[in-house]
Design a protein around this motif. Structure first.
Motif, PDB file in Angstrom:
ATOM      1  N   LEU A  96       0.828  -1.207   0.000  1.00 27.87           N
ATOM      2  CA  LEU A  96       0.000   0.000   0.000  1.00 27.87           C
ATOM      3  C   LEU A  96       0.861   1.255   0.000  1.00 27.87           C
ATOM      4  N   ASP A  97       0.515   2.195  -0.864  1.00 25.94           N
ATOM      5  CA  ASP A  97       1.164   3.506  -0.914  1.00 25.94           C
ATOM      6  C   ASP A  97       0.094   4.584  -0.725  1.00 25.94           C
ATOM      7  N   PRO A  98      -0.057   5.122   0.493  1.00 33.06           N
ATOM      8  CA  PRO A  98      -1.037   6.185   0.715  1.00 33.06           C
ATOM      9  C   PRO A  98      -0.588   7.543   0.173  1.00 33.06           C
ATOM     10  N   SER A 136      -5.192   7.503   3.666  1.00 31.86           N
ATOM     11  CA  SER A 136      -5.886   6.219   3.495  1.00 31.86           C
ATOM     12  C   SER A 136      -5.322   5.086   4.339  1.00 31.86           C
ATOM     13  N   LYS A 137      -4.167   5.275   4.955  1.00 33.14           N
ATOM     14  CA  LYS A 137      -3.472   4.157   5.602  1.00 33.14           C
ATOM     15  C   LYS A 137      -4.353   3.402   6.600  1.00 33.14           C
ATOM     16  N   SER A 138      -4.903   4.095   7.591  1.00 33.49           N
ATOM     17  CA  SER A 138      -5.644   3.415   8.659  1.00 33.49           C
ATOM     18  C   SER A 138      -6.834   2.640   8.105  1.00 33.49           C
ATOM     19  N   GLN A 145      -5.613  -0.305   5.723  1.00 33.37           N
ATOM     20  CA  GLN A 145      -4.908  -1.268   6.566  1.00 33.37           C
ATOM     21  C   GLN A 145      -5.907  -2.108   7.373  1.00 33.37           C
ATOM     22  N   ILE A 169       3.402  -1.353   3.917  1.00 34.03           N
ATOM     23  CA  ILE A 169       3.035   0.028   3.594  1.00 34.03           C
ATOM     24  C   ILE A 169       4.293   0.866   3.374  1.00 34.03           C
ATOM     25  N   ASN A 177       5.561   5.109   2.271  1.00 35.38           N
ATOM     26  CA  ASN A 177       5.138   6.515   2.146  1.00 35.38           C
ATOM     27  C   ASN A 177       3.934   6.849   3.033  1.00 35.38           C
ATOM     28  N   ASP A 178       4.037   6.478   4.302  1.00 40.56           N
ATOM     29  CA  ASP A 178       2.899   6.693   5.203  1.00 40.56           C
ATOM     30  C   ASP A 178       3.178   7.725   6.297  1.00 40.56           C
TER      31      ASP A 178
END
Length: 471
Positions: free
Chosen positions: A185-187, A192-194, A197, A209, A211-212
């Motif tokens: 994942l690249d937010p 968008s991370k949380s 994820q 992940i 770039n968070d």
């Protein structure tokens, strides 16, 4: 003067995006709510990770509180689709997201939502613009944020669980659990991370992940998922053997995909894949909505299933309105935003990414295999996109050529129709087309072309560029 584009109001921080302007717009919204007796359920406010977004959200809240309007302020950074979801869930007449979405880091802005969690229509934004023109500094009310909290007119809320649970209820987590996909994942330093994820780990994907961290400069890149900005995601997916790479833009309403072979999957293809999956594999009935600059492959698929493809101007408000009118299955645009029937009335990169994971797991086919199947059945169309910056004084000349004189180059292909519904779109007899239109969010003119052969798509695009003297 504050003017709305296709994706809300956006301006350079310190020039147009200032505390005074944020409060001016907030007062216009408050006045509109009061004039229409729409204050009873208050307003939802959320914000992303951009510079000043958290402070600007408080400026909006201070104005609303001073006007006696209850504020539901999301108490942490929030994806734009989560804010829209919360407007819908709480039944408020208005909502606000402090974000400039995929614009460069020196921009910020405000997206305005109305009842049901949809993008404000042109009628609404025009009304707000008119109100702002008649406001003076002394007309703007404001109360200290801490006082609003103490008085209870500003309330901090956390809609995270409701939003996540809703998405989980709409996807086949059992199908995903059985596959154990490895996903990167690249937010894009966004929000968008949380959410992704939580969804993907709940579905038992193996997730890493990049770039968070919080970086208001977005790592020096444009926070928009494209082939040019996702090179690191592509490299790691291929090097480490991930099944999929998922990226979202700054406020998580747009999606970018890298497949297991390291190919960037164009948003046009994402729309095609998901519509095909929903009607072919899940048995959904209904048409599809796309904007003028999105692939006509959707038209071919819809026709084969006895359904309709509806074309609308650029701006997701047009897509959501047409979806509601026609009960379409899915609606989206070539810039990476989409939604499906039954979800929010705005684009959602988090949900779209989750649904794409379901598609891979449920069909047992890789993205490349699905696309091969679609192209064998429906043929190929090739898209070329170019953006051009221009001096502001040249915009008048370009507008005169395209929209007053209505001059066009000789493309060398028979023309079926020319439309000026949004910019100018030329439809060719061979099922190809070309669009030239000014961006509604940046000082750019955009040229999109799609033809049955890649060389043809490049050819008509270059001819338009040369005709307009763009470089």
């Amino acid at each position: 003067m504050i003017k709305f584009g296709t994706g809300g109001w956006r301006a350079i921080i310190g020039e147009g995006f200032t505390m005074d302007n944020v409060k001016l717009l907030s007062q216009a919204i408050a006045d509109d709510m009061k004039a229409k007796n729409q204050t009873d359920k208050g307003i939802v406010i959320g914000y992303d990770r951009r510079f000043l977004s958290d402070k600007a959200a408080k400026w909006v809240a201070e104005v609303m509180a001073a006007n006696g309007i209850a504020v539901h302020l999301i108490n942490n950074i929030a994806p734009t689709p989560m804010i829209m979801f919360t407007v819908k869930k709480l039944g408020t007449k208005y909502g606000v997201a402090v974000t400039a979405s995929h614009n460069p880091a020196d921009y910020n802005g405000i997206k305005v939502f109305t009842e049901g969690g949809r993008d404000a229509t042109e009628d609404v934004t025009r009304r707000l613009e008119n109100r702002m023109e008649n406001l003076h500094k002394e007309d703007i009310k404001s109360t200290p944020f801490e006082k609003g909290l103490k008085d209870g007119i500003i309330k901090l809320i956390d809609p995270f669980n409701d939003y996540i649970d809703t998405i989980l209820s709409m996807i086949d987590t059992d199908a995903i659990r059985s596959r154990g996909l490895r996903i990167l994942l690249d937010p894009m330093f966004g929000v968008s991370k949380s959410s992704l994820q939580t969804i993907l780990l709940t579905a038992r994907c193996h997730l890493d992940i990049i770039n968070d961290r919080h970086d208001t400069l977005f790592g020096g890149r444009l926070p928009s998922p494209s082939a040019a900005t996702l090179t690191r995601l592509k490299d790691i997916v291929t090097e480490k053997g991930y099944d999929l790479g998922i990226a979202t833009d700054g406020d998580a309403d747009r999606l970018g995909i890298i497949d297991d072979k390291g190919n960037f999957i164009h948003p046009n293809d994402i729309m095609v894949l998901l519509y095909y999956y929903l009607v072919k594999y899940k048995g959904w009935k209904g048409g599809v909505v796309r904007n003028i600059a999105t692939t006509h492959m959707l038209d071919r698929i819809a026709k084969s299933f006895g359904e309709e493809c509806y074309e609308v101007p650029v701006g997701f408000k047009h897509i959501s309105s047409k979806m509601e009118e026609t009960d379409a299955v899915i609606g989206g645009e070539s810039s990476g935003g989409l939604t499906i029937r039954g979800h929010i009335k705005g684009k959602d990169g988090i949900f779209a990414g989750s649904l794409l994971v379901e598609m891979i797991c449920s069909t047992g086919k890789k993205i490349s295999e699905m696309l091969d199947t679609i192209h064998r059945e429906f043929g190929n169309l090739y898209t070329v996109e170019r953006d051009f910056k221009f001096a502001q004084e040249y915009k008048t000349e370009l507008s005169d050529i395209l929209f007053k004189q209505k001059r066009l180059p000789d493309f060398g292909y028979p023309v079926r129709e020319v439309s000026y519904r949004d910019g100018v779109k030329v439809y060719f007899e061979n099922d190809g087309w070309i669009v030239a239109r000014f961006s509604g969010t940046e000082p750019l003119i955009r040229i999109f072309s799609e033809m049955p052969a890649e060389a043809e798509a490049k050819d008509v695009n270059v001819k338009m560029q040369q005709f307009l003297k763009l470089s």
